[in-house]
Enzyme design. Sequence first.
Site, PDB file in Angstrom:
ATOM      1  N   CYS A  42       0.834  -1.202   0.000  1.00 27.08           N
ATOM      2  CA  CYS A  42       0.000   0.000   0.000  1.00 27.08           C
ATOM      3  C   CYS A  42       0.875   1.262   0.000  1.00 27.08           C
ATOM      4  CB  CYS A  42      -0.994  -0.045   1.156  1.00 27.08           C
ATOM      5  SG  CYS A  42      -2.349   1.143   0.959  1.00 27.08           S
ATOM      6  N   HIS A 143      -3.592  -5.394   0.091  1.00 30.29           N
ATOM      7  CA  HIS A 143      -3.060  -5.816   1.385  1.00 30.29           C
ATOM      8  C   HIS A 143      -3.046  -7.344   1.471  1.00 30.29           C
ATOM      9  CE1 HIS A 143      -2.930  -1.945   3.581  1.00 30.29           C
ATOM     10  NE2 HIS A 143      -3.802  -1.598   2.643  1.00 30.29           N
ATOM     11  N   GLU A 145      -1.844  -9.150   3.769  1.00 22.76           N
ATOM     12  CA  GLU A 145      -2.114  -9.546   5.161  1.00 22.76           C
ATOM     13  C   GLU A 145      -3.600  -9.530   5.503  1.00 22.76           C
ATOM     14  OE1 GLU A 145      -1.990  -5.058   5.528  1.00 22.76           O
ATOM     15  OE2 GLU A 145      -1.137  -6.558   4.185  1.00 22.76           O
TER      16      GLU A 145
END
Length: 163
Positions: A42, A143, A145
């Site tokens: 990001c 993202h 994660e």
Amino acid sequence: KVVFKNSKGILVPGGFGSRGINGKIKAVNYARVNKVPFLGICLGLQILLSSSEEAPGVKGLGIFKGQVKKIPEGRKIPHMGWNKLNVKKNCPILKDMDGEYFYFVHSYYANPDDEEVISGVTDYGVDLVASLSNNNCFATQFHPEKSGISGLKILKKFVNLEK
């Protein structure tokens, strides 16, 4: 104090976190000088470009020449949610990830001068850059994660890269 000595790879997440932008810059520079794999997520992608409409007059790191631009009008901003990745070139962390869904949350996107560094895009009414890569430098606008099993696969591929 930010310490990277003997790091075999560097991951710079989105947001400013407790280390702030200076820690992110130090991490990128360490990876570049020591030629270790680097993954920016990001904001960790966006700081790699030369400049940004989000911060006019502030220079980016210029690892990828180009500008970070605001998502075009007519689309919901921020772009938040799940979108499909269209892999554009061979990239070790994106191997077998074409068509997988990833979680995005952003209002700006990378617009590199050299299209050869674009490793993936996502359709948001227009193609937006989803990932960049060149040599040991990898970056995602999405993202991993927050992207479930597909995101974990990317992170595992990154961790398993050899120096």
